[in-house]
Design a protein around this motif. Structure first.
Motif, PDB file in Angstrom:
ATOM      1  N   GLN A 138       0.809  -1.218   0.000  1.00 29.94           N
ATOM      2  CA  GLN A 138       0.000   0.000   0.000  1.00 29.94           C
ATOM      3  C   GLN A 138       0.844   1.271   0.000  1.00 29.94           C
ATOM      4  N   GLY A 139       2.170   1.105  -0.046  1.00 32.35           N
ATOM      5  CA  GLY A 139       3.044   2.266  -0.063  1.00 32.35           C
ATOM      6  C   GLY A 139       3.409   2.797   1.305  1.00 32.35           C
ATOM      7  N   ASN A 140       3.055   2.061   2.366  1.00 34.54           N
ATOM      8  CA  ASN A 140       3.386   2.488   3.721  1.00 34.54           C
ATOM      9  C   ASN A 140       4.815   2.068   4.081  1.00 34.54           C
ATOM     10  N   SER A 141       5.505   2.899   4.829  1.00 35.31           N
ATOM     11  CA  SER A 141       6.862   2.583   5.263  1.00 35.31           C
ATOM     12  C   SER A 141       6.846   1.367   6.174  1.00 35.31           C
ATOM     13  N   GLN A 142       7.829   0.500   6.013  1.00 30.26           N
ATOM     14  CA  GLN A 142       7.941  -0.701   6.825  1.00 30.26           C
ATOM     15  C   GLN A 142       8.977  -0.508   7.924  1.00 30.26           C
ATOM     16  N   ALA A 143       8.692  -1.059   9.080  1.00 29.18           N
ATOM     17  CA  ALA A 143       9.639  -0.998  10.191  1.00 29.18           C
ATOM     18  C   ALA A 143      10.739  -2.034  10.000  1.00 29.18           C
ATOM     19  N   ALA A 144      11.927  -1.717  10.463  1.00 31.82           N
ATOM     20  CA  ALA A 144      13.034  -2.670  10.413  1.00 31.82           C
ATOM     21  C   ALA A 144      12.697  -3.910  11.230  1.00 31.82           C
ATOM     22  N   TRP A 145      13.169  -5.060  10.759  1.00 27.69           N
ATOM     23  CA  TRP A 145      12.927  -6.325  11.473  1.00 27.69           C
ATOM     24  C   TRP A 145      14.042  -7.313  11.143  1.00 27.69           C
ATOM     25  N   ARG A 146      14.609  -7.933  12.166  1.00 25.15           N
ATOM     26  CA  ARG A 146      15.632  -8.945  11.941  1.00 25.15           C
ATOM     27  C   ARG A 146      15.224 -10.231  12.653  1.00 25.15           C
ATOM     28  N   PRO A 147      15.089 -11.343  11.930  1.00 30.76           N
ATOM     29  CA  PRO A 147      14.761 -12.621  12.571  1.00 30.76           C
ATOM     30  C   PRO A 147      15.817 -12.999  13.614  1.00 30.76           C
ATOM     31  N   LYS A 148      15.370 -13.737  14.625  1.00 30.71           N
ATOM     32  CA  LYS A 148      16.287 -14.148  15.695  1.00 30.71           C
ATOM     33  C   LYS A 148      17.224 -15.261  15.237  1.00 30.71           C
ATOM     34  N   HIS A 149      16.719 -16.135  14.359  1.00 30.24           N
ATOM     35  CA  HIS A 149      17.516 -17.282  13.927  1.00 30.24           C
ATOM     36  C   HIS A 149      17.326 -17.526  12.431  1.00 30.24           C
TER      37      HIS A 149
END
Length: 239
Positions: free
Chosen positions: A137-148
């Motif tokens: 939808q064109g919304n900014s995404q938050a940073a995310w890093r998987p744990k494993h």
């Protein structure tokens, strides 16, 4: 939808062959699991991209996974470059998985090793907030890093760092593999033979699962590698 586990696969049937027993096991324990296929497998000896997508949908229904996407990047020639990484980062940030299951670090098919490194790099870069991505939808995404990030074992034998018991889920695993009818043994097929189309190949998959199961004293298992040493709070976690 936030997922607990996101499976990353270079080709539409990689997940089914290598870790579908784990997928079913985790879903039955209440986890939310999804798959992102990097390519449509268009260079496969048998079938077409359209057939492969339809077969993926059939397998998805069998496994009961919560989401499945295909990045549509080029089979055989995709690169672990900025364009591919950004596509995968968007998916990681969309589903925010805690665990990623990715291709084998090294394997017979060069796409598998490339896919593994693409997964590793995208999972790391996804955690950098200054890399900007948008959702559908064109919304900014938050940073995310998987744990494993764990790597499932594919064609070549690799000694696993750990094995998941899939004994109770073998039948569903086999059904999900057989959903890819164009790729595996079919006595009525008029298409050319391939490395994976003989009945012996499906027997190999069963034998590999039995070999992995034997390592932990069960009938069937799926093995994984981890590039990081796994830590435990105590022995209770393995009893």
């Amino acid at each position: 939808m936030k997922l607990d586990i996101l499976v990353m696969a270079a080709h539409p049937d990689d997940a089914e062959l290598a870790c579908s027993g784990t997928i079913v096991s985790q879903i039955q324990q209440g986890k939310k699991v999804g798959i992102v296929d990097f390519t449509r497998g268009e260079l496969g000896t048998r079938g077409t991209p359209e057939i492969r997508i339809a077969e993926s949908a059939a397998s998805t229904a069998i496994l009961g996974i919560h989401a499945r996407e295909n990045l549509g990047i080029r089979d055989g020639f995709f690169r672990n470059d900025e364009e591919s990484q950004l596509k995968l980062i968007q998916v990681i940030r969309k589903y925010q998985p805690d665990i990623v299951l990715a291709n084998a670090l090294e394997d017979r098919h060069p796409d598998h090793g490339k896919g593994a490194q693409l997964a590793i790099d995208a999972c790391f870069l996804s955690g950098l907030r200054k890399i900007e991505t948008q959702d559908e939808q064109g919304n900014s995404q938050a940073a995310w890093r998987p744990k494993h990030v764990f790597h499932y074992i594919q064609d070549r034998y690799i000694n696993p760092d750990f094995v998941i018991d899939i004994s109770a889920h073998w039948d569903i695993k086999e059904q999900s593999i057989r959903a890819f009818k164009s790729q595996f043994f079919d006595p009525n097929s008029t298409e050319p033979d391939s490395y994976i189309s003989s009945p012996d190949f499906l027997e190999f998959i069963r034998a590999r699962s039995m070999e992995m199961g034997h390592k932990i004293g069960v009938k069937y298992g799926e093995g994984y590698q981890s590039q990081r040493t796994m830590g435990l709070d105590g022995f209770e976690a393995i009893l």
